[in-house]
Design a protein around this motif. Structure first.
Motif, PDB file in Angstrom:
ATOM      1  N   ASN A  31     -11.324  56.700 -79.840  1.00  0.00           N
ATOM      2  CA  ASN A  31     -10.995  57.457 -78.633  1.00  0.00           C
ATOM      3  C   ASN A  31     -11.037  56.559 -77.389  1.00  0.00           C
ATOM      4  O   ASN A  31     -10.139  56.581 -76.551  1.00  0.00           O
ATOM      5  N   ASN A  32     -12.083  55.765 -77.281  1.00  0.00           N
ATOM      6  CA  ASN A  32     -12.241  54.892 -76.106  1.00  0.00           C
ATOM      7  C   ASN A  32     -11.162  53.807 -76.051  1.00  0.00           C
ATOM      8  O   ASN A  32     -10.646  53.490 -74.979  1.00  0.00           O
ATOM      9  N   LEU A  33     -10.805  53.240 -77.216  1.00  0.00           N
ATOM     10  CA  LEU A  33      -9.779  52.188 -77.251  1.00  0.00           C
ATOM     11  C   LEU A  33      -8.396  52.740 -76.909  1.00  0.00           C
ATOM     12  O   LEU A  33      -7.607  52.087 -76.227  1.00  0.00           O
ATOM     13  N   ILE A  34      -8.106  53.957 -77.388  1.00  0.00           N
ATOM     14  CA  ILE A  34      -6.808  54.577 -77.067  1.00  0.00           C
ATOM     15  C   ILE A  34      -6.691  54.775 -75.562  1.00  0.00           C
ATOM     16  O   ILE A  34      -5.661  54.482 -74.953  1.00  0.00           O
ATOM     17  N   LYS A  35      -7.769  55.298 -74.952  1.00  0.00           N
ATOM     18  CA  LYS A  35      -7.729  55.539 -73.507  1.00  0.00           C
ATOM     19  C   LYS A  35      -7.646  54.235 -72.710  1.00  0.00           C
ATOM     20  O   LYS A  35      -7.000  54.162 -71.669  1.00  0.00           O
ATOM     21  N   LYS A  36      -8.296  53.189 -73.241  1.00  0.00           N
ATOM     22  CA  LYS A  36      -8.310  51.914 -72.529  1.00  0.00           C
ATOM     23  C   LYS A  36      -6.964  51.202 -72.605  1.00  0.00           C
ATOM     24  O   LYS A  36      -6.434  50.726 -71.598  1.00  0.00           O
ATOM     25  N   TYR A  37      -6.373  51.133 -73.827  1.00  0.00           N
ATOM     26  CA  TYR A  37      -5.147  50.335 -74.013  1.00  0.00           C
ATOM     27  C   TYR A  37      -3.868  51.162 -74.024  1.00  0.00           C
ATOM     28  O   TYR A  37      -2.772  50.610 -73.884  1.00  0.00           O
ATOM     29  N   GLN A  38      -3.977  52.478 -74.259  1.00  0.00           N
ATOM     30  CA  GLN A  38      -2.814  53.377 -74.350  1.00  0.00           C
ATOM     31  C   GLN A  38      -1.697  52.773 -75.210  1.00  0.00           C
ATOM     32  O   GLN A  38      -0.577  52.547 -74.750  1.00  0.00           O
ATOM     33  N   PRO A  39      -1.984  52.511 -76.498  1.00  0.00           N
ATOM     34  CA  PRO A  39      -0.970  51.889 -77.371  1.00  0.00           C
ATOM     35  C   PRO A  39       0.253  52.777 -77.535  1.00  0.00           C
ATOM     36  O   PRO A  39       0.152  54.007 -77.516  1.00  0.00           O
ATOM     37  N   ARG A  40       1.395  52.122 -77.730  1.00  0.00           N
ATOM     38  CA  ARG A  40       2.678  52.833 -77.738  1.00  0.00           C
ATOM     39  C   ARG A  40       2.767  53.892 -78.836  1.00  0.00           C
ATOM     40  O   ARG A  40       3.392  54.937 -78.655  1.00  0.00           O
ATOM     41  N   TYR A  41       2.184  53.621 -80.009  1.00  0.00           N
ATOM     42  CA  TYR A  41       2.365  54.529 -81.148  1.00  0.00           C
ATOM     43  C   TYR A  41       1.187  55.478 -81.364  1.00  0.00           C
ATOM     44  O   TYR A  41       1.089  56.126 -82.390  1.00  0.00           O
ATOM     45  N   ASN A  42       0.293  55.544 -80.393  1.00  0.00           N
ATOM     46  CA  ASN A  42      -0.818  56.492 -80.494  1.00  0.00           C
ATOM     47  C   ASN A  42      -0.516  57.790 -79.766  1.00  0.00           C
ATOM     48  O   ASN A  42       0.284  57.804 -78.826  1.00  0.00           O
ATOM     49  N   VAL A  43      -1.207  58.845 -80.193  1.00  0.00           N
ATOM     50  CA  VAL A  43      -1.129  60.142 -79.512  1.00  0.00           C
ATOM     51  C   VAL A  43      -1.482  59.942 -78.050  1.00  0.00           C
ATOM     52  O   VAL A  43      -2.406  59.207 -77.716  1.00  0.00           O
ATOM     53  N   MET A  44      -0.710  60.593 -77.174  1.00  0.00           N
ATOM     54  CA  MET A  44      -0.955  60.469 -75.735  1.00  0.00           C
ATOM     55  C   MET A  44      -2.129  61.348 -75.332  1.00  0.00           C
ATOM     56  O   MET A  44      -2.089  62.556 -75.508  1.00  0.00           O
ATOM     57  N   LEU A  45      -3.180  60.724 -74.820  1.00  0.00           N
ATOM     58  CA  LEU A  45      -4.311  61.480 -74.280  1.00  0.00           C
ATOM     59  C   LEU A  45      -4.209  61.458 -72.774  1.00  0.00           C
ATOM     60  O   LEU A  45      -4.294  60.401 -72.157  1.00  0.00           O
ATOM     61  N   LYS A  46      -3.965  62.637 -72.189  1.00  0.00           N
ATOM     62  CA  LYS A  46      -3.853  62.680 -70.733  1.00  0.00           C
ATOM     63  C   LYS A  46      -5.206  62.324 -70.110  1.00  0.00           C
ATOM     64  O   LYS A  46      -6.233  62.838 -70.519  1.00  0.00           O
ATOM     65  N   ASP A  47      -5.178  61.443 -69.139  1.00  0.00           N
ATOM     66  CA  ASP A  47      -6.418  60.987 -68.517  1.00  0.00           C
ATOM     67  C   ASP A  47      -7.096  62.147 -67.799  1.00  0.00           C
ATOM     68  O   ASP A  47      -6.439  62.972 -67.172  1.00  0.00           O
ATOM     69  N   ASP A  48      -8.426  62.183 -67.911  1.00  0.00           N
ATOM     70  CA  ASP A  48      -9.132  63.308 -67.283  1.00  0.00           C
ATOM     71  C   ASP A  48      -9.187  63.146 -65.769  1.00  0.00           C
ATOM     72  O   ASP A  48      -9.577  62.124 -65.257  1.00  0.00           O
ATOM     73  N   LYS A  49      -8.722  64.200 -65.095  1.00  0.00           N
ATOM     74  CA  LYS A  49      -8.818  64.206 -63.634  1.00  0.00           C
ATOM     75  C   LYS A  49     -10.280  64.446 -63.251  1.00  0.00           C
ATOM     76  O   LYS A  49     -11.114  64.681 -64.113  1.00  0.00           O
ATOM     77  N   SER A  50     -10.602  64.355 -61.998  1.00  0.00           N
ATOM     78  CA  SER A  50     -12.002  64.559 -61.610  1.00  0.00           C
ATOM     79  C   SER A  50     -12.274  66.057 -61.547  1.00  0.00           C
ATOM     80  O   SER A  50     -11.830  66.744 -60.639  1.00  0.00           O
ATOM     81  N   TYR A  51     -12.947  66.548 -62.544  1.00  0.00           N
ATOM     82  CA  TYR A  51     -13.266  67.974 -62.623  1.00  0.00           C
ATOM     83  C   TYR A  51     -14.466  68.294 -61.730  1.00  0.00           C
ATOM     84  O   TYR A  51     -15.333  67.444 -61.509  1.00  0.00           O
ATOM     85  N   PRO A  52     -14.573  69.528 -61.236  1.00  0.00           N
ATOM     86  CA  PRO A  52     -15.722  69.893 -60.398  1.00  0.00           C
ATOM     87  C   PRO A  52     -16.986  70.135 -61.222  1.00  0.00           C
ATOM     88  O   PRO A  52     -16.911  70.607 -62.355  1.00  0.00           O
ATOM     89  N   TRP A  53     -18.129  69.830 -60.628  1.00  0.00           N
ATOM     90  CA  TRP A  53     -19.439  70.053 -61.229  1.00  0.00           C
ATOM     91  C   TRP A  53     -20.263  70.905 -60.252  1.00  0.00           C
ATOM     92  O   TRP A  53     -19.944  70.960 -59.065  1.00  0.00           O
ATOM     93  N   ILE A  54     -21.313  71.524 -60.753  1.00  0.00           N
ATOM     94  CA  ILE A  54     -22.294  72.157 -59.875  1.00  0.00           C
ATOM     95  C   ILE A  54     -23.558  71.300 -59.936  1.00  0.00           C
ATOM     96  O   ILE A  54     -24.072  71.027 -61.031  1.00  0.00           O
ATOM     97  N   CYS A  55     -24.001  70.883 -58.776  1.00  0.00           N
ATOM     98  CA  CYS A  55     -25.141  69.973 -58.694  1.00  0.00           C
ATOM     99  C   CYS A  55     -26.390  70.706 -58.188  1.00  0.00           C
ATOM    100  O   CYS A  55     -26.320  71.463 -57.219  1.00  0.00           O
ATOM    101  N   ILE A  56     -27.511  70.482 -58.879  1.00  0.00           N
ATOM    102  CA  ILE A  56     -28.825  70.876 -58.347  1.00  0.00           C
ATOM    103  C   ILE A  56     -29.478  69.562 -57.901  1.00  0.00           C
ATOM    104  O   ILE A  56     -29.881  68.752 -58.733  1.00  0.00           O
ATOM    105  N   LYS A  57     -29.502  69.345 -56.603  1.00  0.00           N
ATOM    106  CA  LYS A  57     -29.899  68.052 -56.037  1.00  0.00           C
ATOM    107  C   LYS A  57     -31.376  67.765 -56.275  1.00  0.00           C
ATOM    108  O   LYS A  57     -32.227  68.662 -56.157  1.00  0.00           O
TER     109      LYS A  57
END
Length: 597
Positions: free
Chosen positions: A81-107
């Motif tokens: 999973n990590n190598l696919i996201k890092k190199y995005q090889p031509r013949y691998n399944v396309m994994l859309k990069d994760d956008k910055s999702y919101p979190w709830i923080c307890i500071k």
């Protein structure tokens, strides 16, 4: 690298779990894969006969192989999973990069604040999420704000500064939204009790908070503090209302991830639901673009690894529709009935709805991709050698044996091409003989296309079963077109599809897009044929009617049709218009005949 060097590389691979990487002649990584047994998996690429074209191309391009051995299958999944996201090889399944999702923080601070953020700072603060919907975050924060008065200021509320009187209460205190910790009006212990309850709510556990509020309400009511008791009652209603909306299954189902998949020829959609105390606390659907005709099992394994990483899930159990290999770190359950099956079905429904929404959007924003997907799907479903970009469908129409006609409708790229529709009046067949009529029209249609050098369709659809299909095949044989154009028959009764020389019909899923297009073709051909048949019968009936008018002969009928163009117009003509063509006497007879009433 030479072929013999590649063979040596493959032969020397270990029989261990790991990740393999294929490189092309330029040293570019073109594919990454995981394997339980590296040697067996990589060898299969070079020993199998690959039906799928892209896999054959991939194998031809492999110039070098590298591998990484790992301890377990789980490690292999994560590394792949990590190598696919890092190199995005031509013949691998396309994994859309994760956008910055919101979190709830307890500071992490004295009198912790609770707020939304998209930045994770490693300072010991607690982060809940990520949430796939900002709306969910707002709803939760509004719920928390309504239940617990928390501070919103960012002051450093150390005991020394509070004792020194550094701060003054603000408007939030006077509105009742904060209890004034900045001036020492609220103890740290009481504030932390609220934070503890908030933490449980964010985990999906409403039980403790509800019990605490109910106890408070009963105590206040007993002490005659009815206004305060009413406020607590309103908080209970808010919490119960939110819980009712989020609770889907048995509250005993806690800390579980649910995954389901739906796919077509080009894309797969994996839905993820996270459950805590019977509540869905997260839902997300991941779109995967296929590259090498990957199976649903391969795609689901990849998606589960990606989603659990992305959302930092630590659940020890997952529900899936079929067996997947994820190592020993997680328990895999395949529900068959009850609440567990209900939640899996809900996940699948979410995946299907998401796919439908994407298809509708693509149809508008990227019609080419929509057409390619439909064509690829039809090619696979109908077992064709090429995409049916041009389809023609034939239908016979004869009612009570009169005026036999046939229709040919044309679809291009899955849509009707009305300018290419054609009608046929049956010429060589006496009486109602559907099979002979079909033979005639198919022969006439493709004889003409061949004579005029026009493009032939990739698929012919015959409205009818085996008999109609055999009749059409005679014409293709006479024109030496059998084998050059795919041909199928669709029977009305069970929507079964018949193929030449195959006694067993093909049954497509009633909801499949391929069947819907074939049904649309058949219905359009039927409509077009009936319309022509109706017009022809009307015209014939009127012509016959002119002949039945007493005192009107053949020459008069010819004169009338030359002037008025049709028998229908003759029937609507005024007396003076008729007199100009056939004279006073005959005009009166015709006019009286059509205007008896």
């Amino acid at each position: 690298m030479s072929k013999s060097t590649l063979e040596i590389q493959v032969k020397t691979l270990p029989n261990l779990p790991g990740v393999y990487q294929y490189y092309d002649a330029n040293g570019t990584i073109i594919y990454v894969g995981k394997a339980k047994n590296l040697k067996k998996r990589v060898s299969s690429y070079f020993t199998k006969n690959h039906e799928y074209g892209k896999t054959r191309v991939l194998v031809k391009k492999i110039a070098d192989i590298k591998h990484i051995v790992v301890d377990t299958e789980t490690d292999a999944l994560l590394l792949e999973n990590n190598l696919i996201k890092k190199y995005q090889p031509r013949y691998n399944v396309m994994l859309k990069d994760d956008k910055s999702y919101p979190w709830i923080c307890i500071k992490k601070e004295r009198f912790p604040r609770v707020f939304q953020t998209r930045r994770l700072i490693k300072d010991g603060s607690e982060y809940f999420g990520p949430y796939t919907s900002v709306k969910t975050v707002y709803t939760l924060l509004e719920l928390i704000k309504g239940l617990f008065p928390l501070r919103t200021c960012n002051y450093d509320l150390s005991q020394e500064k509070i004792d020194a009187g550094k701060y003054k209460v603000c408007l939030e205190y006077h509105l009742g939204n904060c209890k004034g910790a900045c001036e020492g009006y609220e103890t740290e212990e009481a504030y932390n009790e609220s934070i503890k309850a908030i933490r449980e709510i964010l985990k999906g556990n409403f039980k403790d908070s509800l019990n605490e509020f109910k106890n408070q309400m009963h105590t206040l009511a007993k002490d005659m503090h009815f206004e305060e008791a009413q406020k607590i009652k309103e908080k209970i209603e808010v919490l119960e209302n939110y819980q009712a909306k989020s609770t889907i299954v048995n509250p005993k189902i806690s800390n579980v991830d649910v995954f389901s998949i739906t796919s077509d020829e080009s894309y797969a959609y994996v839905n993820f639901l996270q459950l805590s105390y019977g509540s869905i606390i997260r839902s997300h659907t991941l779109e995967l673009k296929k590259k090498l005709e990957e199976t649903d099992k391969q795609l689901l394994e990849l998606a589960i690894t990606e989603i659990r990483q992305r959302f930092n899930s630590k659940s020890k159990e997952i529900y899936v529709p079929f067996e997947v290999d994820l190592g020993n770190d997680v328990k895999v359950t395949i529900p068959k009935l009850g609440d567990k099956k209900h939640i899996l079905d809900l996940s699948l429904r979410n995946a299907k709805y998401y796919r439908l929404e994407q298809l509708k959007q693509v149809k508008i924003t990227d019609p080419d991709r929509h057409v390619k997907r439909i064509m690829a799907q039809m090619k696979a479903d109908l077992r064709l050698s090429e995409e049916p970009r041009h389809i023609e469908c034939f239908d016979n129409s004869n009612i009570q044996g009169t005026n036999p006609v046939a229709a040919c409708v044309v679809f291009k790229n899955g849509k009707p091409s009305k300018k290419d529709y054609r009608h046929f009046n049956i010429k060589t067949v006496e009486g109602p003989d559907d099979f002979a009529s079909m033979t005639e029209v198919v022969y006439r249609r493709y004889k003409r296309l061949l004579d005029e050098g026009q493009p032939l369709p990739q698929l012919i659809v015959i409205d009818g079963g085996k008999g109609q299909l055999s009749a059409a095949l005679k014409s293709l044989d006479d024109l030496n077109l059998r084998g050059k154009i795919a041909i199928i028959g669709i029977a009305k009764r069970l929507e079964e599809l018949f193929y030449p020389n195959d006694p067993i019909p093909l049954y497509l899923d009633k909801k499949s897009e391929t069947l819907k297009i074939i049904q649309q073709l058949r219905n359009e051909a039927h409509r077009f044929g009936i319309e022509h048949h109706r017009n022809k019968r009307s015209k014939s009936a009127l012509n016959t009617e002119l002949e039945t008018i007493p005192g009107i002969g053949e020459k008069t009928i010819v004169d009338l049709l030359k002037h008025f163009k049709s028998a229908k117009r003759v029937s609507y003509a005024k007396l003076d218009e008729l007199e100009q063509v056939v004279g006073v006497s005959k005009a009166q007879k015709i006019y009286n005949y059509f205007n008896k009433s």
